[in-house]
Enzyme design. Structure first.
Site, PDB file in Angstrom:
ATOM      1  N   GLY A   1       0.829  -1.192   0.000  1.00 48.25           N
ATOM      2  CA  GLY A   1       0.000   0.000   0.000  1.00 48.25           C
ATOM      3  C   GLY A   1       0.867   1.247   0.000  1.00 48.25           C
ATOM      4  O   GLY A   1       2.069   1.200   0.294  1.00 48.25           O
ATOM      5  N   CYS A   2       0.259   2.373  -0.344  1.00 47.86           N
ATOM      6  CA  CYS A   2       1.023   3.617  -0.430  1.00 47.86           C
ATOM      7  C   CYS A   2       1.549   4.033   0.951  1.00 47.86           C
ATOM      8  O   CYS A   2       2.716   4.381   1.096  1.00 47.86           O
ATOM      9  CB  CYS A   2       0.175   4.722  -1.051  1.00 47.86           C
ATOM     10  SG  CYS A   2      -1.501   4.859  -0.386  1.00 47.86           S
ATOM     11  N   TYR A   3       0.689   3.971   1.969  1.00 41.30           N
ATOM     12  CA  TYR A   3       1.148   4.358   3.304  1.00 41.30           C
ATOM     13  C   TYR A   3       2.249   3.424   3.815  1.00 41.30           C
ATOM     14  O   TYR A   3       3.257   3.897   4.340  1.00 41.30           O
ATOM     15  CB  TYR A   3      -0.019   4.379   4.292  1.00 41.30           C
ATOM     16  CG  TYR A   3      -0.929   5.579   4.185  1.00 41.30           C
ATOM     17  CD1 TYR A   3      -0.447   6.874   4.361  1.00 41.30           C
ATOM     18  CD2 TYR A   3      -2.287   5.440   3.928  1.00 41.30           C
ATOM     19  CE1 TYR A   3      -1.301   7.982   4.285  1.00 41.30           C
ATOM     20  CE2 TYR A   3      -3.144   6.534   3.853  1.00 41.30           C
ATOM     21  CZ  TYR A   3      -2.646   7.806   4.036  1.00 41.30           C
ATOM     22  OH  TYR A   3      -3.475   8.893   3.962  1.00 41.30           O
TER      23      TYR A   3
END
Lengths: 345, 345, 345, 345
Positions: C148-150
Site C-alpha cells: 500500500g502507499c502508506y
C-alpha cells in the site's frame, strides 16, 4: 422579526442562505428543509454550523408554512416551482434562487430547461431580482426570481454601457469563469477534486442556459435586443466568478468616458464598486461577500474595451442577492445581513 | 550524443529543460549556469533532482563553451541576447527561450520590451521556432527563438483557420488563462500563495508583450495582417494554459468545416490533437507534456465559433518546444525526449 | 519485449501504470481492461492519452490472456483475487496493486478487509514487493503483491532504524498525509472539489487498513513485533504522501548516527534519497516520479527524533513500484521505465 | 463605542482584525497604521475593503493616540514591544497579537526569539489571553498577549485532559499543520504559489518558537511541567490549522471518559465544539470564523488516543481571539463581532 425558511438547505446555496440569515438582524431562521437528508441534524450536514442553535432538517411537508413569513427556495429547477406553488398562499414572500422563474416567457423556459413551465400564472407575477436594476419593482413583491450567477456578474458589467448606448449590443463576447461550487453539492466524477484541481477548461460552449437569461435582462433593463456570445469556464477555486466582457465602443466613446459612466452609475451602490483605472478585479477579494468589483479597460485596438466583473457566485451570485432582494421587498436597508466584506486572504 | 548547456538553470523553464534533457537519448547535460545561485548544488536549488548525477551550477563565465554543442538559454530578456552574443561563435546551436529573438523587427522589440536590441545581426539570422509551422526553416538553424507561451497556445489555435481563410482576421478575440509558473521563479508578493490561490483575475489587459508576437506570427505563417485582441488571466494552478479564441467564420464556412480543416492540418502531428466534436480540452490533461489539445465549437450566434487550445506553459509553451526545435535543427525525430504524456491526475 | 496488460485501467493507478508502461523500453502495452467503461476509447476515459496508439478498453473476458506476459492488476480488493485466479495459469507474471495479496495471513486479511480470502494457495506463493527490501525474493517471482502507499512511505522511513535497533519499536507514532488521488477515481461527495480543497482533516484514526500491513512489514523485514500507531490525513493536493514518523532513539543513539545509518542504507538506491541535515522533504519534489526522499531530524526532547518520508502515492506508492517490482522479477535494471524525475513545479 | 486602532494593518492579521472590527457593534475603527505602505489607501492594500469608509493608512507617529481606546498590535515581534511601549500610557487597552508578550520569562523570550526583551516591566503586567482559560485574568486587563496560532489550537486540545490528569504530560506528541497565511504577507520564494501549492512538507522540526509557549501554557493552565514534542507542517491551503495530538491515557482512563470530559469542559463555550464520536474535525468548517472544533479518538494500541483540534489560524488563531480577548477585558459578551460561522464551502 420575520420568520424565514430555507427550502433545500442541504445544498451549497441553501447553506449560504443559512449562514447569512444567522447574521441578519431582522430574520429568524424557523425552518430548514431537505429531501434525502431530512431527519439529519443540520450541523452534521454542514459541519460549519456546529454549536449553532438551528431548526431540525425536515421535509417540506413537515413545515407549518402558516408561521413562515419568507421562503428562500434553494431547490433544483422544476422541483422549485412545484414546491413554491404548494405553499404560495400560506407565506408572505417567496425568494426563489432556482432558474424556474427567471425567464418570463414560458416557451423560452421550456426550450432552455427541457421541460414545460407548469405555473405560468405565478410566473407572470414574479419580479426578476437583479437588485441594483430592479429596486422599484422589488418593493412589496411577493415572488422574486433571483438571477443566475453568470447573468448577475455579466449584467452588472454590461447594463450601464448598453443602457447609455456606449457599447455595441451586436458585438458582445463574454468569457466567464466560475469556481467549482457553482456546480452544487453532489457526488459527481466531473467535480471530483482530482478531476478539477490544478487545471482549467471551458464548458457548455455556445449552449449555456444562462445565456438566454442575459438576453432577456439586456432587453428588460437596457432596452436592447441582442444575443450575448457567452463561454463559461470551470476554474480550480471554490467560490468566485469573473466575467471578462470584450466589447466595442460606440462611435466617439472613449474608454475613460465609459469608465466614468460606470463610476457614476454605481457611485452610491453599497455592493458594486468600480475600481480606479489600472486596477484589475480579483475574485478572491469578494470571497464570501455580497460585493461586486468592476474594472473598465482599453483593449488593444482602437474602439474596443474590456469590462471585467467579479462576484462570489454563492453570495452576490445567489444567496446574498436573495437576501438583498428580500430586504428590498420589505423596504428595509438593503445591506441588512450583508455587511461583511470579502474574506481575504 | 550532443553536449547540452542550460543557461539560467535556476528558473522554472531552466529546470524544465533540465528535466527533459535528462530523458533525451541524444543529449548529455554538460553545463548548468546561474547567476546569484551559482556555486550551489543543483539539487539543492531544485530538490526534485536529488540523486541525479548533474553538473555543478556555475556562472556562464566558468563554462568551457568550446565543448558545448547546444545551448538552451533560459535567461530573462536582455540578459539573454548579451550572453548569447558572447558565446555564439563557440557553440553549434543556440535555442533561446527568452523573448530576445522572437520579434524580427528591432524597433518593435524596442517598443515592446522597453530597451533597444543590441544584436540585430544575430536577430536577422534567427528562426522563429513555432515548431509545427517552421520545420523547414528549423532544419540546420543555428539560432532559434522559441515562441512565447501565449503565442504558442494561441497560434496553434488560429493559424490553420487564418491560413485557409476560414476565419476573419479582423475579429480575433483571445481570452487566455495561465497557471502561476508562467510568472517565473521569484520572490514576489503578487505571486505569493495566499495572493494567488482560490481566485482568478485578468492582467495586462490590452497591453501584454506577447500580443505583437502573435500579430507577427499571423503575418509570417498565415499571411494576414491583423491585430489580435488579447486578454490574459492568472489562474490558481501551477502549470497549464488555455487560449479561448472567439472568432467569426468567413462567409459560407460552417463549424464542422472548420473543425475538419483543423483535424486535417494536425492529423499527423505527434503533439497537436484536435478533439472530437463536443470534447472540451482541459489543461490538466497536458500537464508536464509537450502536447497541445484543440477543440472547435459553434458559438451562440450564426457565423461565430470558439476555438480552444490548451498546453503546459512550461513544456510546449517553453522548454518542451525548445527541445522539439533542437530535434528539428538536427534532422532528428522531433519527439526525442518528449514522448511522455500528460501527468494526470 | 514483454506483452503487458493493465487490469482496471479506468482507475487512477491503472492510468498511472499505462503512462509508465508507455515509457518502458521492454514493455508493450497489449491489453487494457475495465468493467463499466469497457467499450470506450481509452483516451476518452483519460484524455491525457489523446493521440497515443493504445489497445481498446475491453472487459477481462475479452482478453486473450495467452498472449500476455505480465498483468498489472489495478482492481479493487476482492475483485482482484478473483480475476487473478482466473488468468493465473495463462500468464507469466502477475503484479497485483490491490490489497488482496499484501497480508500473508488469511485471517488477518479477513479481519482487515471484512471478507474471507478465497485464494489462499495463491496467497502462499506471493512475494510482498517492498522493492528495496525484497529484491532477492522478487527475482523470478510469479505473483507480486505491491505494498500500500502508506506502508511504502512509512516502511522506507522506519525499517533501517528498526532493523539496526536504533529506534524503539514500541514507541512508533506515524502521522501521515495523503493527496486526494489516493481515494481513487470515483463519484463521491467526500472527495468532491469543494469538500476537499483549501482544508485538511484526519480520517480513519486508529483504524486504517494499512496499519496491520505495516506491522507485518516490520516483522518480515526488520524482525520486530510491534504495532505502529498510525493516523492518516487527507490534504488538498492531487498526488503526494508524507509520513512523519515520531520515534524514540535507543539508548546511546544520536540523531546523527541515525541519519548516517539511513544514508548508508540507501546510498546506492536509485529511488530513495536521504537528504542532508536540515533539508526537509516536500511531496511536490517527487510528484509523478518513483522517488522517495527521507529526512532525519532531532525532536525537542533528548532521545527523540522525527523521520520524514515523502513519495508520490500513485507512483512509488503504487504503479511505479509495480513496474520496479516487475523489472526485478525479470532481473532487469530496476529503473527501466522509471527514470523520470519529479515534475516540479 | 470604543475607538480602535490597528497597528500593522498591512499584514494578514491586521487585515483580519480590520474585517472583524468592521462587524463589531461596539468598536469604531479610528486609525490604521503601516510602515512601508503608509500613505496608501487601505482598500488599495487590501482590495476586499473597496467601498468601505476607512481611516487613512498612516505611520504610528501620525496617530493621535489620546483618542484611541484600544490598540490591536499586529506587528512583527520586536517592533511590537517598541511601539507598544511608546503609546502605552496614552491608550486604555493594548491587545498584542505578536510574540512579544507571550512568554512571561524574559530569558526564555531572549532564547526563543534571539533578542533581549526590552520592556520587562510591561511584560510583568501582561495577561496571556488564551480566552477560554483566562477569563478572570482578562477582565480589566490593560495589556493582553494573544497566544500564537499553534499554541491556541494545541492547548484547546490538550489542557482539559492535562488539567484533569487524564493524559500523560510526559508523552505528548503534537503533529500540526498550517495553511500558508500563517507565514504572513511577504514576498518570499518559500511561500510563492508554485513552491507551496499541490504539496506538503514539515518545517522547523523540533525547533519551532511556539513550542516553549505551549510548555508555559501547560504549566500555567494545567499545572504540569512538560515539554511537548511539536512538529509543524505547511499545507497548500490559505487558512486553517490542525493539531493532531498523539497522547497516552492515564491508567484506567478510557477514550470515552476522555471525550466526555472534553464535552463537559466545553459544553457552554460559544466557540469550542467537541464533535460526537466518529466525527473528524476539518479545517474548512471553521474557515473565517472564531470557532474551534475538537474530536477525541481511540488510537490503535490500548491506552493511546488522538485528540484533533482545528481552527482558522488568522481568526481564532490570531485576530478573532484578539477581539474575543478585548471583549473579555471590557466585561462584554465575548462573542461580540465574532458571531459569524465558518465560510464553507
Amino acid at each position: 422579526m420575520k420568520n424565514a425558511a430555507v427550502l433545500g438547505a442541504s445544498g451549497y446555496t441553501g447553506a449560504e442562505a443559512v449562514r447569512l440569515i444567522l447574521g441578519h438582524p431582522k430574520l429568524k431562521l424557523t425552518a430548514l428543509t431537505a429531501y434525502s437528508r431530512a431527519g439529519e441534524v443540520y450541523s452534521d450536514v454542514f459541519r460549519n454550523f456546529a454549536g449553532q442553535d438551528l431548526p431540525a432538517l425536515v421535509t417540506a411537508d413537515e413545515v407549518n408554512w402558516d408561521e413562515i413569513d419568507v421562503v428562500f427556495a434553494c431547490l433544483p429547477h422544476g422541483a422549485s416551482q412545484e414546491t413554491i406553488a404548494k405553499i404560495y398562499n400560506r407565506v408572505e414572500t417567496v425568494i426563489d434562487l432556482s432558474a424556474d422563474f427567471r425567464l418570463s416567457d414560458p416557451e423560452l423556459y421550456a426550450d432552455t430547461y427541457g421541460r414545460p413551465h407548469d405555473f405560468t400564472e405565478l410566473l407572470s407575477q414574479r419580479v426578476y431580482g437583479l437588485s441594483e436594476f430592479a429596486r422599484d419593482l422589488l418593493k412589496g413583491a411577493k415572488l422574486v426570481a433571483c438571477p443566475g450567477c453568470y447573468p448577475t456578474c455579466t449584467m452588472l458589467a454590461l447594463l450601464p454601457g448598453l443602457a447609455e448606448g456606449l457599447i455595441d449590443p451586436e458585438r458582445l463576447i463574454v468569457d466567464a469563469k466560475s469556481g467549482v461550487t457553482g456546480a452544487g453539492r453532489k457526488a459527481s466524477l466531473s467535480f471530483a477534486y482530482s478531476e478539477t484541481t490544478d487545471g482549467a477548461q471551458a464548458y457548455a460552449i455556445g449552449a449555456h442556459r444562462h445565456a438566454p437569461e442575459m438576453d432577456q435582462a439586456m432587453k428588460d433593463f437596457a432596452g436592447v435586443s441582442a444575443k450575448v456570445r457567452f463561454t463559461p469556464h470551470l476554474l480550480p477555486m471554490n467560490r468566485g466568478m469573473i466575467a471578462t466582457c470584450h466589447v466595442e465602443l460606440s462611435d466617439g466613446v472613449s474608454v475613460d468616458t465609459l469608465r466614468a459612466h460606470y463610476e457614476d452609475t454605481y457611485k452610491s451602490e453599497p455592493f458594486v464598486h468600480v475600481l480606479a483605472a489600472g486596477q484589475v478585479p480579483q475574485t478572491r477579494h469578494v470571497r464570501g461577500s455580497n460585493h461586486c468589483q468592476i474594472g473598465v479597460f482599453a483593449d488593444r485596438t482602437p474602439g474596443s474595451a474590456v469590462i471585467v466583473s467579479v462576484i462570489d457566485n454563492l453570495t452576490k451570485g445567489s444567496s446574498g442577492q436573495a437576501i438583498q432582494n428580500y430586504n428590498l421587498t420589505q423596504g428595509w436597508d438593503e445591506t441588512l445581513g450583508l455587511t461583511g466584506v470579502g474574506v481575504f486572504p
